[in-house]
Design a protein around this motif. Structure first.
Motif, PDB file in Angstrom:
ATOM      1  N   ASP A  21      -0.775  -8.846 -11.198  1.00 56.55           N
ATOM      2  CA  ASP A  21       0.552  -8.838 -11.830  1.00 56.55           C
ATOM      3  C   ASP A  21       1.565  -9.601 -10.981  1.00 56.55           C
ATOM      4  N   GLY A  77      -8.607   1.459  -7.355  1.00 54.70           N
ATOM      5  CA  GLY A  77      -8.754   1.002  -8.733  1.00 54.70           C
ATOM      6  C   GLY A  77      -7.527   0.297  -9.275  1.00 54.70           C
ATOM      7  N   GLU A  78      -6.378   0.547  -8.669  1.00 57.40           N
ATOM      8  CA  GLU A  78      -5.118  -0.010  -9.164  1.00 57.40           C
ATOM      9  C   GLU A  78      -4.635  -1.242  -8.410  1.00 57.40           C
ATOM     10  N   MET A  79      -4.927  -1.304  -7.129  1.00 66.71           N
ATOM     11  CA  MET A  79      -4.382  -2.364  -6.273  1.00 66.71           C
ATOM     12  C   MET A  79      -4.705  -3.779  -6.771  1.00 66.71           C
ATOM     13  N   GLY A  91      -5.024  -4.877  -9.744  1.00 63.10           N
ATOM     14  CA  GLY A  91      -4.134  -5.128 -10.882  1.00 63.10           C
ATOM     15  C   GLY A  91      -2.714  -5.403 -10.429  1.00 63.10           C
ATOM     16  N   TRP A  92      -2.260  -4.680  -9.422  1.00 63.21           N
ATOM     17  CA  TRP A  92      -0.918  -4.922  -8.874  1.00 63.21           C
ATOM     18  C   TRP A  92      -0.828  -6.342  -8.320  1.00 63.21           C
ATOM     19  N   ASP A 127       0.886  -1.152   0.000  1.00 63.52           N
ATOM     20  CA  ASP A 127       0.000   0.000   0.000  1.00 63.52           C
ATOM     21  C   ASP A 127       0.927   1.205   0.000  1.00 63.52           C
ATOM     22  N   VAL A 164      -5.779   4.189  -4.134  1.00 59.01           N
ATOM     23  CA  VAL A 164      -5.317   3.219  -5.131  1.00 59.01           C
ATOM     24  C   VAL A 164      -6.294   2.050  -5.310  1.00 59.01           C
TER      25      VAL A 164
END
Length: 129
Positions: free
Chosen positions: A92, A84-86, A88-89, A45, A82
């Motif tokens: 990945d 919306g992004e977490m 995806g992280w 985070d 974050v």
């Protein structure tokens, strides 16, 4: 009221699928678990200097026989910048594990996250003892 012994029809017995054993051996599952944890510990985070695994943000990890991974995770707060992004992280990071065929992370907020979900390692890093 006693109707006698319970019986099943032959059609039911033929259509019922007995639970199947996993196609992955226990040793393979153990190694995969270790590798997935290692991968999850690479995601942080950005506002907290502790990885998401130790923060207790990972609620569930399911791995299919085909090594497709489904993850239920949460955030420290629903309004996390974050959000919306977490996921995806996380996807990945999981895809770096050898043999994984796909990864999908879903955000859940039930139960809500609270500091009791953090590991002792995370509490120590954040001076919360």
């Amino acid at each position: 009221m006693d109707d006698g012994p319970i019986t099943t029809s032959p059609a039911f017995a033929e259509s019922w699928d007995e639970p199947k054993a996993s196609a992955l051996s226990q040793a393979e599952l153990d190694q995969l678990t270790d590798d997935l944890i290692t991968a999850l510990k690479t995601v942080f985070d950005p506002e907290i200097p502790v990885d998401i695994y130790e923060l207790g943000l990972i609620y569930k990890v399911d791995v299919s026989d085909e090594k497709a991974v489904l993850i239920d995770m949460t955030l420290t707060a629903p309004g996390c910048p974050v959000a919306g992004e977490m996921p995806g992280w996380v996807e990945d990071a999981v895809m770096t594990v050898p043999g994984i065929t796909s990864a999908r992370a879903s955000l859940v907020f039930d139960p809500p996250w609270d500091p009791s979900k953090m590991s002792d390692e995370a509490k120590l890093a954040l001076n919360m003892f």
